[in-house]
Design a protein around this motif. Structure first.
Motif, PDB file in Angstrom:
ATOM      1  N   PRO A 107     -12.508 -12.306 -64.975  1.00 36.20           N
ATOM      2  CA  PRO A 107     -13.859 -11.888 -64.594  1.00 36.20           C
ATOM      3  C   PRO A 107     -14.261 -10.561 -65.240  1.00 36.20           C
ATOM      4  N   GLY A 108     -15.506 -10.521 -65.725  1.00 36.42           N
ATOM      5  CA  GLY A 108     -16.051  -9.292 -66.286  1.00 36.42           C
ATOM      6  C   GLY A 108     -16.856  -8.548 -65.241  1.00 36.42           C
ATOM      7  N   TYR A 109     -17.519  -7.520 -65.674  1.00 37.18           N
ATOM      8  CA  TYR A 109     -18.315  -6.654 -64.790  1.00 37.18           C
ATOM      9  C   TYR A 109     -19.327  -7.461 -63.967  1.00 37.18           C
ATOM     10  N   PHE A 110     -19.943  -8.454 -64.603  1.00 37.68           N
ATOM     11  CA  PHE A 110     -21.020  -9.203 -63.949  1.00 37.68           C
ATOM     12  C   PHE A 110     -20.597 -10.562 -63.402  1.00 37.68           C
ATOM     13  N   TYR A 111     -19.286 -10.784 -63.267  1.00 35.72           N
ATOM     14  CA  TYR A 111     -18.841 -12.102 -62.805  1.00 35.72           C
ATOM     15  C   TYR A 111     -19.457 -12.422 -61.429  1.00 35.72           C
ATOM     16  N   GLY A 112     -20.018 -13.614 -61.312  1.00 37.14           N
ATOM     17  CA  GLY A 112     -20.608 -14.048 -60.048  1.00 37.14           C
ATOM     18  C   GLY A 112     -22.066 -13.659 -59.860  1.00 37.14           C
ATOM     19  N   PHE A 113     -22.657 -13.011 -60.842  1.00 39.17           N
ATOM     20  CA  PHE A 113     -24.073 -12.637 -60.740  1.00 39.17           C
ATOM     21  C   PHE A 113     -24.965 -13.858 -60.909  1.00 39.17           C
ATOM     22  N   LYS A 114     -26.009 -13.926 -60.067  1.00 41.50           N
ATOM     23  CA  LYS A 114     -27.022 -14.965 -60.200  1.00 41.50           C
ATOM     24  C   LYS A 114     -28.362 -14.282 -60.464  1.00 41.50           C
ATOM     25  N   LYS A 115     -29.354 -15.080 -60.740  1.00 42.52           N
ATOM     26  CA  LYS A 115     -30.649 -14.575 -61.199  1.00 42.52           C
ATOM     27  C   LYS A 115     -31.157 -13.331 -60.469  1.00 42.52           C
ATOM     28  N   ASP A 116     -31.301 -13.425 -59.147  1.00 39.10           N
ATOM     29  CA  ASP A 116     -31.905 -12.299 -58.432  1.00 39.10           C
ATOM     30  C   ASP A 116     -30.970 -11.104 -58.309  1.00 39.10           C
ATOM     31  N   ILE A 117     -29.658 -11.376 -58.390  1.00 36.70           N
ATOM     32  CA  ILE A 117     -28.710 -10.265 -58.337  1.00 36.70           C
ATOM     33  C   ILE A 117     -28.826  -9.431 -59.615  1.00 36.70           C
ATOM     34  N   TRP A 118     -29.117 -10.098 -60.736  1.00 35.87           N
ATOM     35  CA  TRP A 118     -29.386  -9.348 -61.987  1.00 35.87           C
ATOM     36  C   TRP A 118     -30.571  -8.411 -61.770  1.00 35.87           C
ATOM     37  N   ALA A 119     -31.583  -8.907 -61.055  1.00 39.37           N
ATOM     38  CA  ALA A 119     -32.778  -8.086 -60.810  1.00 39.37           C
ATOM     39  C   ALA A 119     -32.423  -6.866 -59.961  1.00 39.37           C
ATOM     40  N   ALA A 120     -31.557  -7.058 -58.963  1.00 36.12           N
ATOM     41  CA  ALA A 120     -31.129  -5.928 -58.137  1.00 36.12           C
ATOM     42  C   ALA A 120     -30.327  -4.928 -58.982  1.00 36.12           C
ATOM     43  N   MET A 121     -29.515  -5.451 -59.897  1.00 34.51           N
ATOM     44  CA  MET A 121     -28.736  -4.580 -60.783  1.00 34.51           C
ATOM     45  C   MET A 121     -29.657  -3.757 -61.673  1.00 34.51           C
ATOM     46  N   ALA A 122     -30.732  -4.382 -62.148  1.00 31.13           N
ATOM     47  CA  ALA A 122     -31.699  -3.662 -62.981  1.00 31.13           C
ATOM     48  C   ALA A 122     -32.302  -2.493 -62.196  1.00 31.13           C
ATOM     49  N   VAL A 123     -32.514  -2.694 -60.911  1.00 29.42           N
ATOM     50  CA  VAL A 123     -33.029  -1.623 -60.048  1.00 29.42           C
ATOM     51  C   VAL A 123     -32.007  -0.482 -59.969  1.00 29.42           C
TER      52      VAL A 123
END
Length: 167
Positions: free
Chosen positions: A138-154
């Protein structure tokens, strides 16, 4: 101990969140929950196991902005939900800073381009933090889904605008 950032991508029915260390070195927690459950998650954050090591010092949430376009009912419902979250976050103001983050700020902070799309933001985050990875590796973003990417951008926008002295 380290401090952490709780970042929220609010929605009308469900909202996504991430908890990351304030230097963005690691993702502590993430998910997408029905709004009532995320409200409880925020309220109960101080009793979660990770909180002892990485207490939330910063809270950031994406804010809906007006671009003069007609919007649907879900946008208004999202605004109502943002108000509910902010009411709960108010309890933390003694310990944590709170900041609204606008979509346009995310595009400029992460992609340096106000016309960036979700896919551009996702790619820029991967370029910066590394691959998603696999179950075995697993990398840094393992398990990320669409909206979780948006939260990460925040979270990343908050970090870059308010926690570093980057130009």
């Amino acid at each position: 101990g380290r401090m952490s950032i709780l970042a929220i991508d609010p929605g009308n029915i469900e909202s996504a969140f991430v908890v990351v260390t304030d230097d963005l070195s690691s993702v502590i927690d993430k998910g997408k929950l029905p709004n009532a459950d995320l409200e409880r998650y925020i309220e109960c954050a101080p009793i979660r196991p990770w909180y002892r090591n990485d207490p939330v010092k910063h809270i950031a949430m994406e804010m809906v902005a007006c671009y003069g376009m007609p919007v649907g009912a879900e946008v208004f419902e999202t605004c109502v939900q943002i108000g509910r979250f902010e009411y709960i976050i108010e309890e933390y103001r003694k310990y944590a800073t709170y900041q609204r983050i606008y979509r346009m700020e995310e595009k400029t902070a992460i992609c340096h381009n106000c016309r960036a799309r979700d896919s551009n933001i996702r790619q820029a985050l991967i370029d910066r933090f590394g691959a998603v990875g696999t179950k075995k590796n697993p990398g840094y973003f393992y398990g990320f889904k669409k909206d979780i990417w948006a939260a990460m951008a925040v979270a990343v926008t908050y970090h870059d605008k308010y926690l570093t002295d980057r130009e």
